[in-house]
Scaffold this motif. Structure first.
Motif, PDB file in Angstrom:
ATOM      1  N   ARG A   1       0.859  -1.160  -0.071  1.00 25.87           N
ATOM      2  CA  ARG A   1      -0.180  -0.018  -0.189  1.00 25.87           C
ATOM      3  C   ARG A   1       0.972   1.303   0.077  1.00 25.87           C
ATOM      4  NH1 ARG A   1      -4.885  -2.002   4.355  1.00 25.87           N
ATOM      5  NH2 ARG A   1      -5.810  -3.122   2.814  1.00 25.87           N
ATOM      6  N   LEU A   2       1.924   1.222   0.806  1.00 23.68           N
ATOM      7  CA  LEU A   2       2.797   2.388   0.678  1.00 23.68           C
ATOM      8  C   LEU A   2       3.448   2.687  -0.457  1.00 23.68           C
ATOM      9  CD1 LEU A   2       4.931   2.028   3.991  1.00 23.68           C
ATOM     10  CD2 LEU A   2       3.229   3.705   3.694  1.00 23.68           C
TER      11      LEU A   2
ATOM     12  N   CYS B   1      -3.279  -0.754   9.565  1.00 23.62           N
ATOM     13  CA  CYS B   1      -3.378  -1.024   8.070  1.00 23.62           C
ATOM     14  C   CYS B   1      -4.055  -2.276   7.731  1.00 23.62           C
ATOM     15  CB  CYS B   1      -1.913  -0.976   7.402  1.00 23.62           C
ATOM     16  SG  CYS B   1      -2.121  -0.982   5.636  1.00 23.62           S
TER      17      CYS B   1
ATOM     18  N   CYS C   1      -6.531   4.972   8.007  1.00 23.31           N
ATOM     19  CA  CYS C   1      -5.651   5.638   7.443  1.00 23.31           C
ATOM     20  C   CYS C   1      -5.537   7.337   8.389  1.00 23.31           C
ATOM     21  CB  CYS C   1      -5.831   6.087   5.977  1.00 23.31           C
ATOM     22  SG  CYS C   1      -5.803   4.666   4.960  1.00 23.31           S
TER      23      CYS C   1
ATOM     24  N   CYS D   1      -3.016   6.824  10.865  1.00 24.42           N
ATOM     25  CA  CYS D   1      -1.813   6.141  10.568  1.00 24.42           C
ATOM     26  C   CYS D   1      -0.490   6.990  10.543  1.00 24.42           C
ATOM     27  CB  CYS D   1      -1.836   5.441   9.275  1.00 24.42           C
ATOM     28  SG  CYS D   1      -0.409   4.586   8.484  1.00 24.42           S
TER      29      CYS D   1
ATOM     30  N   GLN E   1       0.967   8.195   6.899  1.00 25.60           N
ATOM     31  CA  GLN E   1       0.033   8.467   6.017  1.00 25.60           C
ATOM     32  C   GLN E   1       0.726   9.437   4.962  1.00 25.60           C
ATOM     33  OE1 GLN E   1      -2.494  11.779   6.392  1.00 25.60           O
ATOM     34  NE2 GLN E   1      -3.990  10.545   7.126  1.00 25.60           N
TER      35      GLN E   1
ATOM     36  N   CYS F   1       2.433   7.531   2.088  1.00 26.05           N
ATOM     37  CA  CYS F   1       1.623   6.437   1.536  1.00 26.05           C
ATOM     38  C   CYS F   1       0.903   6.839   0.336  1.00 26.05           C
ATOM     39  CB  CYS F   1       0.394   5.822   2.628  1.00 26.05           C
ATOM     40  SG  CYS F   1      -0.140   4.542   2.061  1.00 26.05           S
TER      41      CYS F   1
ATOM     42  N   GLN G   1      -6.302   2.385  -1.535  1.00 26.99           N
ATOM     43  CA  GLN G   1      -5.576   1.579  -0.325  1.00 26.99           C
ATOM     44  C   GLN G   1      -6.002   0.151  -0.547  1.00 26.99           C
ATOM     45  OE1 GLN G   1      -7.370   4.456   0.072  1.00 26.99           O
ATOM     46  NE2 GLN G   1      -7.058   5.258   2.076  1.00 26.99           N
TER      47      GLN G   1
HETATM   48  S1  SF4 Z   1      -2.029   5.123   5.239  1.00 21.69           S
HETATM   49 FE1  SF4 Z   1      -3.572   3.825   5.061  1.00 21.69          FE
HETATM   50  S2  SF4 Z   1      -3.353   2.631   3.611  1.00 21.69           S
HETATM   51 FE2  SF4 Z   1      -1.238   3.714   3.890  1.00 21.69          FE
HETATM   52  S3  SF4 Z   1      -0.166   2.374   5.492  1.00 21.69           S
HETATM   53 FE3  SF4 Z   1      -1.184   3.923   6.476  1.00 21.69          FE
HETATM   54  S4  SF4 Z   1      -3.060   2.505   7.145  1.00 21.69           S
HETATM   55 FE4  SF4 Z   1      -2.177   1.727   5.208  1.00 21.69          FE
END
Ligand code: SF4
Length: 338
Positions: free
Chosen positions: A142-143, A187, A194, A197, A200, A203, A211
């Motif tokens: 995802r990152l 995640c 998010c 996170c 974020q 990402c 995502q």
């Molecule tokens: S922003 Fe969302 S998708 Fe990206 S690493 Fe964090 S939780 Fe995961």
């Protein structure tokens, strides 16, 4: 720097789990094996009982597997515990009960794959080794918007290298814990949180609002994979040790000896138990054979025969008719004979 934020986030927000409050490689190893295919909340009471009963590697190594079984019954996938018990015996017999502290030695133990070796090395020994589990794969894909199929070895290798390059060398244990914790609590596969996170701002999938498109995983095959150490054992006269199969699948055919293990040390000991004393010579190849219902993944090694004390095995040169009575899975190894 976002990954520094991740480490600070973990230090503040980590769940208080008993196997995280220790640097004992034994306890960390037991926890990692129990966590394979099992949720934390399910494994916790088993973990507590197990560690209370088998307080050391020696205590585990000295009992039979039948005595271990009641402490893991209910967790399923018992092969992992059989291998763990084998590994405890290897550690007790070869390392004096001290858990080995190099990646190669840890990885060579029965039942310890790349992930578990990385988790033990980074969290117990504070060495910068990647521990790539499903949670970490999800975070990384995802990152960096990696859309390769995570069922493929090439993808796992790529993600492992990426994870290795990101490890904090001062606090590899915190990095490993933090990535796993982020995947487990923030995640998440569905509805990632998010908004809270710590990664974020870097990402890519969050930025593009896609995502949950990651990771990509193709459909599963239903075949069972069995990993074998397959032994090509021969003496100075170029006679090879063969076994006449009694199991239904290949009854009456001749096979090289093989055991369900991923460890040369364990295999050598297992051979000795069969009455075959050997010296390990070399790794030959890795080969896969696909049957209708299962896939054999064979790691093939050459051994020099030192002593053969059991009449149930045969010694034959390659021109002997026994070599024409082999299943294809093993006759294809004949190309590697000397
Ligand atoms: S922003 Fe969302 S998708 Fe990206 S690493 Fe964090 S939780 Fe995961």
């Amino acid at each position: 720097m976002a990954f520094k934020d991740l480490l600070s986030w973990y230090k503040k927000n980590q769940r208080q789990l008993p196997f995280r409050q220790t640097t004992s490689p034994y306890k960390i190893w037991v926890a990692e094996i129990m966590l394979q295919q099992t949720q934390v909340v399910t494994m916790l009471p088993y973990y507590e009982r197990f560690i209370h009963k088998f307080t050391t590697i020696e205590a585990l190594a000295k009992v039979s597997f039948e005595e271990v079984l009641p402490y893991v019954t209910g967790l399923g996938y018992y092969r992992r515990f059989r291998l763990m018990h084998q590994a405890a015996q290897v550690i007790f017999n070869h390392y004096g009960g001290q858990f080995p502290n190099t990646y190669q030695d840890v990885r060579a133990l029965p039942g310890i794959g790349e992930y578990t070796a990385g988790a033990i090395m980074s969290t117990a020994f504070k060495q910068p080794y990647s521990a790539l589990d499903g949670n970490v794969m999800r975070v990384l894909t995802r990152l960096f918007m990696i859309d390769d199929d995570i069922r493929k070895n090439t993808t796992i290798k790529r993600l492992n290298e990426l994870n290795q390059s990101l490890i904090d060398h001062k606090e590899p244990d915190i990095y490993t814990h933090a990535m796993m914790e982020l995947g487990a609590t923030i995640c998440k596969p569905v509805s990632p949180k998010c908004d809270i996170c710590p990664l974020q701002d870097m990402c890519q999938s969050y930025e593009h609002h896609i995502q949950t498109s990651f990771p990509y995983k193709s459909k599963a095959t239903s075949k069972k994979h069995v990993k074998y150490m397959t032994c090509i054992i021969y003496n100075d006269q170029k006679q090879y040790v063969l076994k006449k199969e009694t199991q239904a699948l290949f009854e009456g055919m001749y096979l090289f000896l093989q055991v369900e293990s991923e460890s040369v040390v364990y295999t050598t000991e297992w051979l000795l138990e069969q009455g075959i004393e050997v010296e390990h010579l070399e790794f030959i190849t890795q080969i896969k054979h696909v049957f209708t219902h299962q896939i054999w993944e064979m790691e093939v090694h050459a051994f020099k025969l030192l002593n053969l004390n059991d009449q149930q095995f045969f010694l034959a040169t390659v021109d002997h008719p026994m070599f024409n009575m082999m299943p294809k899975a093993h006759s294809k190894l004949n190309q590697f004979l000397k």
